[in-house]
Scaffold this motif. Structure first.
Motif, PDB file in Angstrom:
ATOM      1  N   ALA A 105      -1.884  -0.986 -16.006  1.00 13.49           N
ATOM      2  CA  ALA A 105      -2.691   0.228 -15.901  1.00 13.49           C
ATOM      3  C   ALA A 105      -3.599   0.411 -17.111  1.00 13.49           C
ATOM      4  O   ALA A 105      -4.688   0.974 -17.007  1.00 13.49           O
ATOM      5  CB  ALA A 105      -1.780   1.447 -15.750  1.00 13.49           C
ATOM      6  N   ARG A 155      -7.427  -0.737 -17.124  1.00  4.41           N
ATOM      7  CA  ARG A 155      -8.441  -0.175 -16.231  1.00  4.41           C
ATOM      8  C   ARG A 155      -9.665   0.264 -17.013  1.00  4.41           C
ATOM      9  O   ARG A 155      -9.552   0.678 -18.167  1.00  4.41           O
ATOM     10  CB  ARG A 155      -7.875   1.036 -15.478  1.00  4.41           C
ATOM     11  CG  ARG A 155      -6.827   0.688 -14.443  1.00  4.41           C
ATOM     12  CD  ARG A 155      -6.221   1.929 -13.835  1.00  4.41           C
ATOM     13  NE  ARG A 155      -5.421   2.655 -14.799  1.00  4.41           N
ATOM     14  CZ  ARG A 155      -4.848   3.829 -14.558  1.00  4.41           C
ATOM     15  NH1 ARG A 155      -5.015   4.411 -13.387  1.00  4.41           N
ATOM     16  NH2 ARG A 155      -4.132   4.428 -15.478  1.00  4.41           N
ATOM     17  N   GLN A 162     -11.993   3.145 -12.940  1.00  8.07           N
ATOM     18  CA  GLN A 162     -10.708   2.903 -12.296  1.00  8.07           C
ATOM     19  C   GLN A 162      -9.668   3.934 -12.695  1.00  8.07           C
ATOM     20  O   GLN A 162      -8.661   4.122 -12.015  1.00  8.07           O
ATOM     21  CB  GLN A 162     -10.192   1.496 -12.648  1.00  8.07           C
ATOM     22  CG  GLN A 162     -10.985   0.402 -11.989  1.00  8.07           C
ATOM     23  CD  GLN A 162     -10.617  -0.975 -12.509  1.00  8.07           C
ATOM     24  OE1 GLN A 162     -10.344  -1.142 -13.697  1.00  8.07           O
ATOM     25  NE2 GLN A 162     -10.584  -1.960 -11.639  1.00  8.07           N
ATOM     26  N   THR A 174      -7.627   6.741  -6.754  1.00  8.81           N
ATOM     27  CA  THR A 174      -6.390   6.070  -6.388  1.00  8.81           C
ATOM     28  C   THR A 174      -6.111   4.842  -7.267  1.00  8.81           C
ATOM     29  O   THR A 174      -7.010   4.099  -7.616  1.00  8.81           O
ATOM     30  CB  THR A 174      -6.417   5.645  -4.899  1.00  8.81           C
ATOM     31  OG1 THR A 174      -5.267   4.837  -4.635  1.00  8.81           O
ATOM     32  CG2 THR A 174      -7.660   4.840  -4.572  1.00  8.81           C
ATOM     33  N   PRO A 175      -4.829   4.617  -7.628  1.00 11.88           N
ATOM     34  CA  PRO A 175      -4.479   3.423  -8.396  1.00 11.88           C
ATOM     35  C   PRO A 175      -4.171   2.222  -7.498  1.00 11.88           C
ATOM     36  O   PRO A 175      -3.742   1.176  -7.974  1.00 11.88           O
ATOM     37  CB  PRO A 175      -3.216   3.843  -9.130  1.00 11.88           C
ATOM     38  CG  PRO A 175      -2.579   4.827  -8.218  1.00 11.88           C
ATOM     39  CD  PRO A 175      -3.669   5.505  -7.441  1.00 11.88           C
ATOM     40  N   LYS A 234      -0.953  -2.218  -7.167  1.00  7.34           N
ATOM     41  CA  LYS A 234      -1.031  -0.880  -7.769  1.00  7.34           C
ATOM     42  C   LYS A 234      -1.159  -1.036  -9.276  1.00  7.34           C
ATOM     43  O   LYS A 234      -0.500  -1.883  -9.873  1.00  7.34           O
ATOM     44  CB  LYS A 234       0.247  -0.115  -7.431  1.00  7.34           C
ATOM     45  CG  LYS A 234       0.224   1.324  -7.950  1.00  7.34           C
ATOM     46  CD  LYS A 234       1.442   2.127  -7.503  1.00  7.34           C
ATOM     47  CE  LYS A 234       1.226   3.617  -7.750  1.00  7.34           C
ATOM     48  NZ  LYS A 234       1.196   3.975  -9.170  1.00  7.34           N
ATOM     49  N   PHE A 235      -1.984  -0.228  -9.877  1.00  5.62           N
ATOM     50  CA  PHE A 235      -2.055  -0.194 -11.338  1.00  5.62           C
ATOM     51  C   PHE A 235      -0.841   0.568 -11.851  1.00  5.62           C
ATOM     52  O   PHE A 235      -0.571   1.676 -11.402  1.00  5.62           O
ATOM     53  CB  PHE A 235      -3.318   0.535 -11.818  1.00  5.62           C
ATOM     54  CG  PHE A 235      -4.578  -0.229 -11.556  1.00  5.62           C
ATOM     55  CD1 PHE A 235      -5.553   0.270 -10.697  1.00  5.62           C
ATOM     56  CD2 PHE A 235      -4.816  -1.451 -12.179  1.00  5.62           C
ATOM     57  CE1 PHE A 235      -6.722  -0.433 -10.461  1.00  5.62           C
ATOM     58  CE2 PHE A 235      -5.984  -2.164 -11.942  1.00  5.62           C
ATOM     59  CZ  PHE A 235      -6.939  -1.649 -11.073  1.00  5.62           C
ATOM     60  N   CYS A 236      -0.088  -0.037 -12.782  1.00  4.98           N
ATOM     61  CA  CYS A 236       1.057   0.688 -13.309  1.00  4.98           C
ATOM     62  C   CYS A 236       1.433   0.130 -14.672  1.00  4.98           C
ATOM     63  O   CYS A 236       0.827  -0.832 -15.151  1.00  4.98           O
ATOM     64  CB  CYS A 236       2.247   0.574 -12.357  1.00  4.98           C
ATOM     65  SG  CYS A 236       2.872  -1.094 -12.255  1.00  4.98           S
ATOM     66  N   ASP A 280       6.323   3.933  -8.228  1.00  5.57           N
ATOM     67  CA  ASP A 280       5.254   2.967  -7.939  1.00  5.57           C
ATOM     68  C   ASP A 280       5.616   2.146  -6.710  1.00  5.57           C
ATOM     69  O   ASP A 280       4.760   1.838  -5.883  1.00  5.57           O
ATOM     70  CB  ASP A 280       5.039   2.016  -9.125  1.00  5.57           C
ATOM     71  CG  ASP A 280       4.634   2.756 -10.382  1.00  5.57           C
ATOM     72  OD1 ASP A 280       5.227   2.493 -11.450  1.00  5.57           O
ATOM     73  OD2 ASP A 280       3.726   3.604 -10.297  1.00  5.57           O
TER      74      ASP A 280
END
Lengths: 244, 214
Positions: free
Chosen positions: A110, A113, A117, A121-122, A190-192, A200
């Motif tokens: 994450a 980004r 971004q 939404t991720p 998914k960005f995390c 997530d």
């Protein structure tokens, strides 16, 4: 074929656990591979004492014939220098078993980004050209966001763009290989960040469900995923009472 | 990622990702990698029937009904203390390997403090084999170890027992591990293992990894 990439937060793998557990999928086989660190344990999806004694290892395949779904779960990290051999073996299995399409669940750091971004939404998707023809329109309808490319030489030349999935493990390698082999592959990511990645995993599983509709979900209510029994004690044992 | 003090560091990840992993190799890189792989190769050497020292990978044990493997110093020490003796058991093989943590040699005359991996056979029943592996077998060597050792054996009717230890602190349980009476035994068994197991089975979410798992 639905499978995870071993990636940041292990989100893909957790989401796959939710799918296997909720759909009560049956184990149909495993990968005997030297590419992953060995591990073994008892059944992670056990619901009763009777089914808790089946051994489980690092790469296993589950199936649900009614939905024509095959799921590969990966439970340990890759061994150094074995990413490419694993991807090659996996893709040749996909081709030889005449699998229609592959869906890869993954995640990306994450913190990498850019400003745009960070908003919205991720969740992102990617489609190989062959799959783009088949389902590209559906992605538009679902209002999904395609993973952005980044400049190959940031600051120097902004015109040349490349795909960059930091923290994604084998995601980029599998995707680019699938593009060149004409395999229909979709990547959902998914960005995390590392931490408690259960939320997530739920988000990624729900994202997948928007497209594949594996389980029913009502409007404005999240789909009901079943948490596997192995998710107990994700952060270690109980605390000694003497600590307080 | 920025830390509290403002330094920018690469975030560590459980996934153990290495993005440069699959960048194109130069011929030099490839040569270096192949040299390293050769250095990390495992040799399984069986003692020739005449009792001479192991010199070449001669054929392994012809028939094996029971294979007991002890992995790690604690398990190896258990076998040394309670099972092995020079009257009932004879050395029949050795594993020679090198990694960053240890090196074993082809000598069968070892001290308890050495790193070694030896095979013994029960003299009264030569189908019973025992392996004492006190050295650390690295991740990338584990599969090789497995294939080379089990490759020498017939698998029909073979019963394998693996002895190993894990730190109590790694055991996941509802209560704190401080209150657990340790040491304690847990087991994992395949469906085909029909004999009685002398202790409870390992509960989820606990797992076994590395060579005992392999």
């Amino acid at each position: 074929l639905l499978q995870p990439a071993v990636s940041v937060g292990n989100v893909g793998q957790l989401a796959i656990d939710l799918v296997i557990s909720t759909l009560k999928m049956t184990k149909v086989g495993y990968f005997y591979t030297d590419c992953l660190v060995p591990m073994v344990g008892n059944n992670p999806y056990a619901t009763t004492k009777a089914n808790s004694m089946d051994l489980s290892i690092n790469a296993e395949v589950y199936a649900l014939p009614s939905k024509k779904l095959v799921v590969l779960q990966i439970r340990s990290p890759f061994i150094k220098n074995k990413y490419r051999p694993f991807c090659q073996t996996l893709l040749s299995w996909v081709e030889s078993s005449k699998c229609d399409r592959v869906v890869l669940l993954s995640s990306s750091h994450a913190y990498q980004r850019d400003d745009e971004q960070l908003l919205g939404t991720p969740l992102r998707y990617l489609l190989t050209p062959d799959l783009e023809k088949a389902v590209g329109g559906l992605m538009q309808e679902l209002n999904w966001k395609e993973m952005e490319k980044v400049a190959a030489y940031p600051g120097i030349n902004d015109t040349e763009k490349v795909l960059h999935i930091p923290g994604g493990g084998i995601t980029k390698l599998l995707f680019t290989e699938s593009c060149s082999k004409g395999i229909q592959m979709a990547v959902l990511l998914k960005f995390c960040s590392e931490g408690d990645n259960i939320p997530d995993a739920f988000a990624l599983a729900n994202y997948l469900n928007e497209w594949l509709k594996l389980i029913k979900s009502r409007v404005n209510t999240a789909a009901q995923w079943k948490i596997p029994s192995s998710w107990r004690l994700l952060f270690g044992s109980g605390v000694p009472p003497a600590l307080f | 990622m920025a830390t509290f003090f403002g330094e920018v560091v690469v975030a560590p990840s459980r996934a153990g990702v290495d993005d440069e992993e699959w960048a194109e190799e130069t011929p030099e890189d490839r040569d270096i990698r192949k040299e390293l792989e050769k250095k990390r190769e495992i040799d399984v050497l069986w003692t020739l029937k005449s009792g001479a020292a192991a010199e070449s990978p001669a054929e392994g044990p012809s028939a094996c009904s029971r294979f007991i493997v002890a992995m790690g110093r604690n398990a190896a020490a258990f076998l040394s203390s309670f099972i092995l003796d020079s009257v009932c058991w004879e050395v029949v093989g050795v594993v020679k390997l090198w990694n960053e943590w240890c090196r074993t040699s082809s000598t069968t005359n070892v001290l308890p403090t050495d790193s070694f991996c030896l095979f013994y056979r029960l003299i009264s029943d030569p189908t019973v084999l025992l392996c004492q592996c006190s050295c650390y077998v690295a991740e990338d060597q584990q599969f090789q170890w497995l294939e080379k050792v089990f490759g020498c054996m017939q698998k029909e009717g073979l019963q394998v027992i693996v002895l190993s230890t894990c730190p109590v602190a790694d055991y996941k349980t509802q209560e704190s591990t401080l209150t657990l009476p340790s040491p304690f035994l847990k087991a994992l068994k395949t469906e085909e293992f029909k004999d009685q197991v002398c202790c409870p089975l390992l509960e989820q979410p606990n797992i076994v990894r590395d060579l005992p798992a392999a």
